[in-house]
Structures are given as C-alpha cells and as structure tokens.
Design a protein around this motif. Structure first.
Motif, PDB file in Angstrom:
ATOM      1  N   VAL A   1       0.874  -1.174   0.000  1.00 29.47           N
ATOM      2  CA  VAL A   1       0.000   0.000   0.000  1.00 29.47           C
ATOM      3  C   VAL A   1       0.910   1.223   0.000  1.00 29.47           C
ATOM      4  CG1 VAL A   1      -1.726   1.337   1.274  1.00 29.47           C
ATOM      5  CG2 VAL A   1      -1.887  -1.176   1.196  1.00 29.47           C
ATOM      6  N   THR A   2       0.794   2.024  -1.017  1.00 33.25           N
ATOM      7  CA  THR A   2       1.662   3.191  -1.169  1.00 33.25           C
ATOM      8  C   THR A   2       0.936   4.445  -0.701  1.00 33.25           C
ATOM      9  OG1 THR A   2       2.790   2.165  -3.041  1.00 33.25           O
ATOM     10  CG2 THR A   2       2.989   4.556  -2.838  1.00 33.25           C
ATOM     11  N   ILE A   3       1.641   5.229   0.082  1.00 32.90           N
ATOM     12  CA  ILE A   3       1.105   6.503   0.550  1.00 32.90           C
ATOM     13  C   ILE A   3       1.735   7.603  -0.295  1.00 32.90           C
ATOM     14  CG2 ILE A   3       0.841   8.051   2.525  1.00 32.90           C
ATOM     15  CD1 ILE A   3       1.531   5.566   4.307  1.00 32.90           C
ATOM     16  N   ALA A   4       0.892   8.407  -0.911  1.00 38.40           N
ATOM     17  CA  ALA A   4       1.400   9.488  -1.755  1.00 38.40           C
ATOM     18  C   ALA A   4       0.420  10.651  -1.723  1.00 38.40           C
ATOM     19  CB  ALA A   4       1.576   9.007  -3.196  1.00 38.40           C
ATOM     20  N   GLN A   5       0.962  11.842  -1.711  1.00 42.16           N
ATOM     21  CA  GLN A   5       0.150  13.063  -1.764  1.00 42.16           C
ATOM     22  C   GLN A   5      -0.969  13.041  -0.727  1.00 42.16           C
ATOM     23  OE1 GLN A   5      -0.832  13.220  -5.991  1.00 42.16           O
ATOM     24  NE2 GLN A   5       1.024  14.417  -6.379  1.00 42.16           N
TER      25      GLN A   5
ATOM     26  N   SER B   1       0.536  -9.946   4.849  1.00 37.91           N
ATOM     27  CA  SER B   1       1.186  -8.735   5.343  1.00 37.91           C
ATOM     28  C   SER B   1       0.922  -7.566   4.405  1.00 37.91           C
ATOM     29  CB  SER B   1       2.701  -8.946   5.455  1.00 37.91           C
ATOM     30  OG  SER B   1       2.993  -9.913   6.450  1.00 37.91           O
ATOM     31  N   ILE B   2       0.997  -6.391   4.999  1.00 40.39           N
ATOM     32  CA  ILE B   2       0.951  -5.158   4.218  1.00 40.39           C
ATOM     33  C   ILE B   2       2.330  -4.525   4.285  1.00 40.39           C
ATOM     34  CG2 ILE B   2       0.061  -2.806   4.071  1.00 40.39           C
ATOM     35  CD1 ILE B   2      -2.185  -4.434   3.427  1.00 40.39           C
ATOM     36  N   LYS B   3       2.874  -4.218   3.136  1.00 39.35           N
ATOM     37  CA  LYS B   3       4.110  -3.434   3.077  1.00 39.35           C
ATOM     38  C   LYS B   3       3.696  -1.993   2.792  1.00 39.35           C
ATOM     39  CE  LYS B   3       8.435  -2.956   0.526  1.00 39.35           C
ATOM     40  NZ  LYS B   3       9.161  -3.404  -0.685  1.00 39.35           N
ATOM     41  N   TRP B   4       3.899  -1.151   3.786  1.00 37.46           N
ATOM     42  CA  TRP B   4       3.539   0.265   3.657  1.00 37.46           C
ATOM     43  C   TRP B   4       4.718   1.007   3.054  1.00 37.46           C
ATOM     44  CZ3 TRP B   4      -1.457   1.016   5.142  1.00 37.46           C
ATOM     45  CH2 TRP B   4      -2.021   0.110   6.033  1.00 37.46           C
ATOM     46  N   VAL B   5       4.468   1.724   2.009  1.00 39.12           N
ATOM     47  CA  VAL B   5       5.519   2.495   1.338  1.00 39.12           C
ATOM     48  C   VAL B   5       5.120   3.960   1.385  1.00 39.12           C
ATOM     49  CG1 VAL B   5       6.728   2.911  -0.840  1.00 39.12           C
ATOM     50  CG2 VAL B   5       6.066   0.566  -0.199  1.00 39.12           C
ATOM     51  N   ASN B   6       5.915   4.753   2.095  1.00 37.75           N
ATOM     52  CA  ASN B   6       5.624   6.185   2.127  1.00 37.75           C
ATOM     53  C   ASN B   6       6.394   6.861   0.999  1.00 37.75           C
ATOM     54  OD1 ASN B   6       5.053   8.807   2.644  1.00 37.75           O
ATOM     55  ND2 ASN B   6       5.992   8.873   4.683  1.00 37.75           N
ATOM     56  N   ALA B   7       5.690   7.152  -0.080  1.00 38.08           N
ATOM     57  CA  ALA B   7       6.308   7.814  -1.232  1.00 38.08           C
ATOM     58  C   ALA B   7       6.140   9.326  -1.152  1.00 38.08           C
ATOM     59  CB  ALA B   7       5.679   7.278  -2.523  1.00 38.08           C
ATOM     60  N   ASP B   8       5.656   9.782  -0.006  1.00 36.36           N
ATOM     61  CA  ASP B   8       5.373  11.206   0.154  1.00 36.36           C
ATOM     62  C   ASP B   8       6.604  11.930   0.693  1.00 36.36           C
ATOM     63  OD1 ASP B   8       3.700  13.396  -0.067  1.00 36.36           O
ATOM     64  OD2 ASP B   8       2.110  12.509   1.171  1.00 36.36           O
TER      65      ASP B   8
END
Ligand SMILES: [Cu+2]
Length: 118
Positions: A41-45, A60-67
């Motif tokens: 799950v990517t976090i962006a904007q 599992s959830i791999k959290w990706v902070n692309a912000d």
C-alpha cells in the motif's frame, strides 16, 4: 519352493505400493492453507493507495511512504501502528480477521480500511 521368493517379492512390492498410496492420501489430506502474501500500500500526496480486496489472516501489508511528509498507518483497533518517515517502508502482518479502519496520526483526515477474511 521356486515360487516363494517371487511371491515374497510381489508381496513386498504390493505392500510398498499400498504404503505409497496411503502416504499420498495423507499428504493430500493435510494440504496447507494458501501461503501468506504481502501486499503493498503506497502513501502518496496525503493519501493511502488502494488496499487489497482479498486479504487473509497471515498476509502482510508493506507500507511504502512515497510522500515528502511523515505519515503513520495506525489501526483504530490498535492492531498495528507504523510510523513512516518520508520514503520509508514498513511491513505489518495482519493477525485478525475483520474490518480494520486505519488513519494517519499526523493527518487524521487520511483514512483507509482493510477487510481481512479468516
Ligand atoms: Cu500523514
């Protein structure tokens, strides 16, 4: 008496075949549940990307902070809480079935929902 060794061999072969058949049935009967998977799950904007529609317990959830800002993924039920500096990633294993709402502690308007099957 000549036939006896042949008979013994045949009996052993039959017994071995029977044992293999029983083993095959036992292995098939103990089929393990599907392997755990990891979804990203990517976090962006200032928003969470889409969550996977078919999660199961153990995935599992791999959290990706692309912000460029720090965010968290914080479960309202307390089951997970990851703090993600900009460009960081973290993985959480989902241990319970059900619907879990989550949000960002720094930006409470950021929300998401996981639906997890048993
Ligand atoms: Cu945030």
């Amino acid at each position: 008496m000549i036939a006896k060794p042949v008979s013994t061999f045949a009996q052993r072969a039959l017994a071995a075949a029977a044992a293999l058949a029983i083993l095959a049935v036992a292995v098939a009967g103990c089929a393990k549940p599907a392997q755990p998977r990891t979804f990203t799950v990517t976090i962006a904007q200032m928003a969470y990307g889409p969550t996977p529609p078919s999660m199961r317990v153990g995935d599992s959830i791999k959290w990706v902070n692309a912000d460029i800002l720090q965010h968290t993924a914080t479960a309202k039920d307390g089951s997970f809480d990851v703090d993600l500096p900009p460009k960081a990633t973290a993985t959480t294993r989902i241990a319970h079935a059900g619907t879990v709402d989550f949000y960002c502690r720094y930006h409470p308007g950021m929300t998401g929902r996981l639906s997890v099957a048993g």
